[in-house]
Design an enzyme around this catalytic site. Structure first.
Site, PDB file in Angstrom:
ATOM      1  N   ASP A 176       6.463  -7.250   9.980  1.00  0.00           N
ATOM      2  CA  ASP A 176       5.914  -6.283  10.556  1.00  0.00           C
ATOM      3  C   ASP A 176       5.789  -5.238   9.274  1.00  0.00           C
ATOM      4  OD1 ASP A 176       5.338  -3.664  11.712  1.00  0.00           O
ATOM      5  OD2 ASP A 176       5.645  -4.408  13.532  1.00  0.00           O
ATOM      6  N   HIS A 177       4.676  -5.046   8.757  1.00  0.00           N
ATOM      7  CA  HIS A 177       4.599  -4.238   7.315  1.00  0.00           C
ATOM      8  C   HIS A 177       4.920  -2.680   7.494  1.00  0.00           C
ATOM      9  CE1 HIS A 177       0.583  -3.058   8.560  1.00  0.00           C
ATOM     10  NE2 HIS A 177       0.522  -2.207   7.594  1.00  0.00           N
ATOM     11  N   HIS A 239       3.791  -2.350  15.356  1.00  0.00           N
ATOM     12  CA  HIS A 239       4.208  -1.398  14.552  1.00  0.00           C
ATOM     13  C   HIS A 239       4.750  -0.274  15.197  1.00  0.00           C
ATOM     14  CE1 HIS A 239       1.862  -3.632  12.055  1.00  0.00           C
ATOM     15  NE2 HIS A 239       0.744  -3.386  12.126  1.00  0.00           N
TER      16      HIS A 239
HETATM   17  C1  BG6 Z   1      -2.642  -3.902  10.830  1.00  0.00           C
HETATM   18  C2  BG6 Z   1      -3.762  -3.735  11.704  1.00  0.00           C
HETATM   19  O1  BG6 Z   1      -1.583  -4.339  11.236  1.00  0.00           O
HETATM   20  O2  BG6 Z   1      -2.269  -2.650  10.389  1.00  0.00           O
HETATM   21  C3  BG6 Z   1      -4.913  -3.260  11.241  1.00  0.00           C
HETATM   22  O3  BG6 Z   1      -4.207  -5.183  12.095  1.00  0.00           O
HETATM   23  C4  BG6 Z   1      -4.555  -1.816  10.690  1.00  0.00           C
HETATM   24  O4  BG6 Z   1      -6.168  -3.156  12.340  1.00  0.00           O
HETATM   25  C5  BG6 Z   1      -3.481  -1.914   9.907  1.00  0.00           C
HETATM   26  O5  BG6 Z   1      -5.723  -1.319   9.980  1.00  0.00           O
HETATM   27  C6  BG6 Z   1      -2.792  -0.498   9.464  1.00  0.00           C
HETATM   28  O6  BG6 Z   1      -2.101  -0.361   8.283  1.00  0.00           O
HETATM   29  P1  BG6 Z   1      -1.557   0.670   7.582  1.00  0.00           P
HETATM   30  O7  BG6 Z   1      -0.734   0.274   6.675  1.00  0.00           O
HETATM   31  O8  BG6 Z   1      -2.939   1.125   6.783  1.00  0.00           O
HETATM   32  O9  BG6 Z   1      -1.362   1.730   8.251  1.00  0.00           O
END
Ligand code: BG6
Length: 484
Positions: A176-177, A239
């Site tokens: 989960d980044h 997230h």
């Molecule tokens: C991803 C989603 O997990 O997270 C995308 O699938 C989204 O739709 C992205 O744009 C958002 O990540 P960040 O790091 O730009 O907030």
């Protein structure tokens, strides 16, 4: 710190995630000297390519997605020399697997092997089965699963069972980044290393919590995926619930993976269920219509898609964590595509001072944890208004910018996570029971939406969401925080 030599096999190697995030992240870690020269990165995908053609694509991706000042020709060549490619339909049995086997046979079998699944999640079980069938799972192998883990509980269970048949849970890293983001990790430091915060971190002092992730981008080239997902599945089930867990959890006994995951799981299990009966008051869903974002006219979601759709590009939810610590504290969560601004933040609003000393009630203290952009922590305080002799108050913000040494930009969240998988540190990855608990809460909301218990609203692209989302807070006298 440099990791041990490893083999990283990326399934879905020609896809958007690999090109946009994974290869640039690995390049950056090589640039920081964390990747040894005998590490191997093997792309696997169905597209018929030879090594040379894949390397050319990888080179394009680095040039496209990384700033030119960090792309030194020498380093780029060193990185590309680590790459290899196999054409492989990973969901099927077949002789192509022997090609992957042959590549992996070139290195020591006891090296760490990471299999990164960046394909459609319904293939994860089949790929695991094939890895097993062709004898490619070693004791030092681990598998990284990209989200989404399913679209509901049943599909999540099928994916987890499919992978779990061949990999024990401790070898499974669900990424989960958001957990790789600096400010998100900082929630624990801020709460538990500062008695000042820790002492005030409960319903006694906190009035509400807001968690926002808004983006200016639309669905880009991903409409086919996004339309089967929507904002709740794409951002909230994973997230934003993870962020909520870090804000709401009890102190873990340590920063060991299972201690942290147990504490997060307890929060997920304490989320008050939202049902068909409560969805209309606790949730808002909406789709963007045409509008102006960053000075550019953009079409509405349905126009982009070219067909009718009941998929939300905006969701706002009032969640409740039913534990003594959070009794009566609303957690407002929202996420949007095509918002007026890209911002992810956590806003903690404290209860105002119960004093009549200054006439009017002093403003609430407010703590803003800026996840992105402009990572930092901001605390609103009441001070005497220096322009006036009488004790009139106004507010002043303490603003701690969190910066890397030398003002370097923060590493992308994938960088740390990709190498944590090599190091075997699962603390920032999600355990199976967390995924399931998150679905247990999210699924009834999706059902209520499917049963049309909550009308689909609209908002113009470039705005901050539909009017109805404001009403979600109004009953409690709150308003959404709009980042300055
Ligand atoms: C991803 C989603 O997990 O997270 C995308 O699938 C989204 O739709 C992205 O744009 C958002 O990540 P960040 O790091 O730009 O907030």
């Amino acid at each position: 710190q440099q990791v041990e030599p490893f083999d990283y096999v990326i399934f879905g190697a020609t896809g958007d995630l690999t090109m946009r995030k994974l290869l640039p992240a690995l390049y950056n870690r090589l640039r920081m000297d964390q990747i040894p020269d005998d590490a191997c990165i093997i792309g696997a995908a169905r597209t018929e390519l030879d090594r040379e053609a894949y390397v050319a694509r990888a080179r394009d991706a680095l040039e496209r997605f990384l700033p030119s000042d960090i792309l030194s020709p020498g380093l780029v060549e060193r990185f590309l020399a680590r790459l290899d490619y196999v054409t492989l339909d990973s969901s099927r049995e077949g002789p192509q697997w022997e090609n992957l086997k042959a590549l992996l046979a070139k290195t020591q079998p006891d090296r760490v092997r990471v299999y990164y699944f960046a394909t459609a999640p319904q293939l994860y079980g089949g790929i695991s089965e094939n890895l097993h069938r062709y004898g490619l799972i070693t004791p030092t192998s681990r598998v990284v699963l990209e989200k989404p883990i399913g679209t509901d509980m049943a599909t999540a269970t099928a994916i987890n069972d499919g992978v779990g048949q061949y990999f024990p849970e401790k070898q499974i890293y669900r990424i989960d980044h958001y957990l790789g983001k600096e400010t998100v990790q900082n929630v624990l430091a801020l709460r538990f290393a500062n008695p000042l915060m820790n002492a005030a971190w409960s319903a006694e002092h906190i009035e509400s919590v807001q968690i926002t992730a808004a983006e200016t981008v639309g669905v880009e080239g991903r409409a086919a995926y996004y339309d089967t997902s929507g904002a709740l599945r794409d951002m909230i089930q994973n997230h934003l619930l993870q962020v909520l867990c870090l804000v709401a959890m009890e102190a873990p006994d340590s920063l060991e993976a299972d201690a942290v995951r147990n504490a997060k799981l307890a929060v997920l299990n304490a989320l008050r269920p939202i049902t068909d009966a409560t969805a209309a008051t606790e949730t808002v869903r909406a789709q963007y219509t045409a509008g102006v974002v960053d000075g550019e006219n953009v079409p509405g979601y349905l126009e982009e898609l070219g067909k009718p759709s009941a998929t939300e590009t905006y969701a706002a939810i009032r969640a409740w964590v039913d534990t003594p610590r959070w009794k009566g504290v609303p957690f407002y969560i929202r996420t949007a595509k095509r918002s007026g601004r890209k911002v992810s933040e956590i806003v903690i609003t404290f209860r105002p001072a119960a004093t009549t000393m200054f006439g009017a009630t002093p403003a609430s203290n407010r703590l803003v944890l800026r996840v992105q952009p402009n990572e930092g922590v901001e605390l609103r305080l009441n001070v005497k208004n220096p322009a006036l002799d009488v004790y009139n108050l106004h507010t002043a913000d303490l603003d701690a910018k969190i910066r890397m040494e030398g003002g370097m930009p923060f590493p992308d969240s994938y960088e740390r996570l990709l190498l944590d998988a090599v190091r075997g540190d699962p603390v920032l990855f999600i355990r199976r029971d967390e995924v399931e608990a998150a679905w247990r809460w999210a699924e009834p909301i999706l059902d209520a939406w499917k049963h049309d218990k909550v009308p689909m609203q609209t908002y113009s692209a470039g705005s901050y969401g539909p009017e109805q989302a404001t009403r979600l807070l109004a009953g409690h006298g709150d308003t959404w925080h709009e980042a300055a």
